[in-house]
Design a protein around this motif. Structure first.
Motif, mmCIF file in Angstrom:
data_model
loop_
_atom_site.group_PDB
_atom_site.id
_atom_site.type_symbol
_atom_site.label_atom_id
_atom_site.label_comp_id
_atom_site.label_asym_id
_atom_site.label_seq_id
_atom_site.Cartn_x
_atom_site.Cartn_y
_atom_site.Cartn_z
ATOM 1 N N ARG A 167 -14.909 12.198 20.140
ATOM 2 C CA ARG A 167 -14.302 10.937 19.685
ATOM 3 C C ARG A 167 -12.835 10.787 20.111
ATOM 4 N NH1 ARG A 167 -14.124 7.422 14.918
ATOM 5 N NH2 ARG A 167 -12.116 7.483 13.870
ATOM 6 N N GLU A 190 -17.982 6.010 22.385
ATOM 7 C CA GLU A 190 -18.485 4.658 22.162
ATOM 8 C C GLU A 190 -18.734 3.948 23.492
ATOM 9 O OE1 GLU A 190 -15.653 3.219 19.240
ATOM 10 O OE2 GLU A 190 -16.104 4.917 17.931
ATOM 11 N N GLU A 218 -17.116 -3.736 15.714
ATOM 12 C CA GLU A 218 -18.006 -2.583 15.745
ATOM 13 C C GLU A 218 -19.336 -3.103 16.260
ATOM 14 O OE1 GLU A 218 -17.340 0.530 15.180
ATOM 15 O OE2 GLU A 218 -15.445 0.441 14.078
ATOM 16 N N TYR A 254 -14.148 1.391 5.353
ATOM 17 C CA TYR A 254 -13.162 2.245 4.692
ATOM 18 C C TYR A 254 -11.778 1.841 5.175
ATOM 19 C CZ TYR A 254 -14.388 4.542 9.150
ATOM 20 O OH TYR A 254 -14.697 4.789 10.468
ATOM 21 N N ALA A 303 -8.359 2.541 6.956
ATOM 22 C CA ALA A 303 -7.942 3.466 8.005
ATOM 23 C C ALA A 303 -6.632 2.958 8.593
ATOM 24 C CB ALA A 303 -9.006 3.592 9.085
ATOM 25 N N ASN A 312 -7.190 5.962 17.242
ATOM 26 C CA ASN A 312 -7.169 4.801 16.347
ATOM 27 C C ASN A 312 -6.565 5.152 14.982
ATOM 28 O OD1 ASN A 312 -7.618 2.013 16.400
ATOM 29 N ND2 ASN A 312 -9.496 2.175 15.175
ATOM 30 N N ARG A 313 -5.766 6.228 14.977
ATOM 31 C CA ARG A 313 -4.943 6.577 13.809
ATOM 32 C C ARG A 313 -3.504 6.861 14.250
ATOM 33 N NH1 ARG A 313 -9.247 5.300 12.511
ATOM 34 N NH2 ARG A 313 -10.687 6.179 10.973
#
Ligand code: 0X9
Ligand code: ZN
Length: 292
Positions: free
Chosen positions: A105, A54, A254, A231, A233, A125-126
């Motif tokens: 990613r 990103e 985003e 979604y 997450a 990011n999890r």
């Protein structure tokens, strides 16, 4: 990026300094630019490129850092805060996406559960320790949403959370830049069936920021929780910032794709300035409207 940060910090040495918040798995320094006088004021934290591919998020944050440095002394909405800026939150992944795979990613950690050694990396990011392992995460190291063996297994995530936790009383605003989706997101990311008790206030500020974005280049952002827009997450950074560190204003942006590209990660360099300008307007609007 690190060279640029260092030169900016020395050019603006009365209000800026550069600090490493720790090293990554592959040994890279994670550099945070602090903007503000020595005496600590309420703070705003912004990070970018927790997801390696990103790049527009990093470029946007670098643009914003430059503007903040230029305007700090003269703008009261900016200089009522100390700013902590982390333009590359996942340097190992970022470097890999630069040199080997543009659409990488995750981090680049070797995973114990990956017996063949063919699926490195954890989704940073999890990997945060709030509702870790719940909706929208995977236990498969080969997945792009692999959460990791344990919360904070990733050094880049651990370093960020240690810094944020130590400064949790000072930091009033947490913003994480991602791409792409053209969304200004409020917590929670882990569920769409409940919201923080102060969601109205968070949404009020987000809607003002949305208008500020629209006024620059006419781009319409959506405002809402990840589950309502995208979604669920779990294990994301802004959920942890809000749910554990108690940072009131926690947002994930985003950023937008280009006008006429398929795919929105690799957008043309000509989009950097327009995206920088509209996103800076949003950040300044947040700084103006939050109650600290
Ligand atoms: O999936 C993500 O981590 C984010 N989208 S991205 O395309 N940049 O990967 C959305 C994150 C929303 N935040 C949380 N769910 N915590
Ligand atoms: Zn992302």
């Amino acid at each position: 990026v690190n060279t640029w940060l260092a030169s900016k910090a020395s050019q603006h040495s009365t209000i800026a300094s550069l600090e490493s918040i720790g090293k990554t798995y592959e040994g890279r320094d994670m550099k945070v630019l602090k903007i503000g006088e020595a005496a600590n004021k309420p703070a705003i934290w912004i990070d970018a490129a927790l997801h390696a591919r990103e790049w527009i998020a990093s470029a946007t944050l670098i643009y914003i850092a430059d503007q903040l440095l230029n305007e700090y002394s003269s703008n009261a909405n900016i200089n009522k805060f100390t700013w902590y800026i982390l333009p590359i939150a996942n340097p190992d992944g970022y470097e890999y996406s630069y040199n080997y795979n543009r659409f990488w990613r995750k981090t680049r950690t070797r995973n114990a559960a990956d017996y063949r050694g063919t699926c490195p990396g954890v989704d940073p990011n999890r990997n945060w320790g709030f509702h870790f392992g719940e909706a929208g995460t995977s236990n498969n190291p080969c997945s792009d949403i692999y959460r990791g063996e344990t919360a904070f297994s990733e050094k880049c995530v651990f370093n960020m959370k240690t810094f944020l936790y130590n400064k949790r009383k000072q930091i009033k605003v947490y913003i994480s830049f991602h791409s792409y989706g053209q969304m200004f997101m409020t917590p929670w990311g882990y569920t769409h069936t409940s919201a923080p008790s102060d969601i109205r206030e968070l949404t009020r500020v987000a809607n003002l920021a949305k208008t500020a974005i629209k006024n620059v280049n006419g781009k319409s952002y959506s405002v809402g929780s990840p589950g309502s827009l995208l979604y669920d997450a779990a294990g994301g950074s802004f959920d942890w910032a809000k749910g554990v560190a108690g940072i009131k204003y926690a947002y994930t942006l985003e950023l937008r794709p280009a006008d006429n590209t398929s795919g929105g990660f690799a957008i043309p360099a000509s989009e950097i300035l327009p995206t920088g300008r509209e996103t800076y307007a949003a950040v300044k609007e947040v700084a103006k409207r939050v109650t600290v």
